[in-house]
Design a protein around this motif. Sequence first.
Motif, PDB file in Angstrom:
ATOM      1  N   GLU A   1      31.948 -23.442  97.041  1.00 58.05           N
ATOM      2  CA  GLU A   1      31.230 -22.631  96.130  1.00 58.05           C
ATOM      3  C   GLU A   1      30.862 -23.501  94.776  1.00 58.05           C
TER       4      GLU A   1
ATOM      5  N   TRP B   1      35.130 -12.352  99.138  1.00 59.60           N
ATOM      6  CA  TRP B   1      35.194 -12.942  97.668  1.00 59.60           C
ATOM      7  C   TRP B   1      33.866 -13.044  97.104  1.00 59.60           C
ATOM      8  N   TRP B   2      33.862 -12.073  95.982  1.00 62.87           N
ATOM      9  CA  TRP B   2      32.526 -11.796  95.372  1.00 62.87           C
ATOM     10  C   TRP B   2      31.970 -12.907  94.475  1.00 62.87           C
ATOM     11  N   GLU B   3      32.893 -13.840  93.977  1.00 63.70           N
ATOM     12  CA  GLU B   3      32.119 -15.007  93.312  1.00 63.70           C
ATOM     13  C   GLU B   3      31.337 -15.719  94.413  1.00 63.70           C
TER      14      GLU B   3
ATOM     15  N   GLN C   1      28.000 -14.254  94.679  1.00 68.63           N
ATOM     16  CA  GLN C   1      27.276 -14.388  93.578  1.00 68.63           C
ATOM     17  C   GLN C   1      26.460 -15.495  93.325  1.00 68.63           C
ATOM     18  N   THR C   2      27.468 -16.507  93.771  1.00 70.10           N
ATOM     19  CA  THR C   2      26.950 -17.788  93.956  1.00 70.10           C
ATOM     20  C   THR C   2      25.601 -18.047  95.175  1.00 70.10           C
TER      21      THR C   2
ATOM     22  N   GLU D   1      32.611  -5.938  87.776  1.00 72.52           N
ATOM     23  CA  GLU D   1      31.826  -6.968  87.175  1.00 72.52           C
ATOM     24  C   GLU D   1      30.734  -6.652  86.700  1.00 72.52           C
TER      25      GLU D   1
END
Length: 273
Positions: free
Chosen positions: A101, A130-132, A135-136, A164
């Motif tokens: 990430e 894993w939401w991050e 997002q990435t 978020e």
Amino acid sequence: MMASFGWKRKIGEKVSKSVVQQFETEDERTEGDGEAGQDEEVDWLHAIKRKREILLEDCAAKSKRLKEEGTLLAEEGRHWEAIKKWDEAIQLTPDSSPLYEMKSQVLTILHEVFPAVKAAEMAVKFRPLWWEGWQTLGRAQLNLGEVDLAVRSFQIAIHLCPSERSLWQDDLKWAWTLQKQQLATKEKIRQEEETRKQILNAPELEQDYDFESDEVLAACVAVADRQTQYEELRRTTVVIDAEGNVQNVVSGEEGSRGTDTPASEQFVKARGL
């Protein structure tokens, strides 16, 4: 030659009780040594397993150190050096999602759009909840021009972490705006291509006219209008205003001519002469 010494019991020979007891004691000791050997074999397998665990612990510790070093380098703007550190860490812990990430973020900064998407895909592969990571991945896909895929990635991230606000207000909103712009651009290109075909294959040019009649002038005006429309479409640019609305903007002052009578050279161009 000396005869070899050993325990031999001959048939019919009387053996004292003490000697027999000594022999049995030695035999039990021999069996005990065999059992000890088996225990040693079990201990050996355990030692191999323990050594492997220690090796894995060492790899994880070294990977963590390399990750932290790469983070410091990235904060200092030394992006390629940071990526090198993270690649070394990935060799030690190939299933670490945070490493992929962070690598994707830095590759995006360096405009390495395709490698950035591949790194983010690995991040969500090893950690799909894993939401991050999603997002990435969505941001990397936007830079690659894959707007529809980016919208889907942001929607997954919102599903995983609906609280978020940045996912709603920044990422998904911007992706939707770009999606609208992309659709408007496609429609503008379609209209431009359709108008160009109508100019090249104008039905008015397929008829025979009496050049002294008004039909000739009407046909020329119709062809000229298509030519004007085509020129305006070519000068039109699809843009987004400050509020995120999609608008078609005609560049140049000549875009305001509208349906004014075109110059004579446009008639010639329209007829393909």
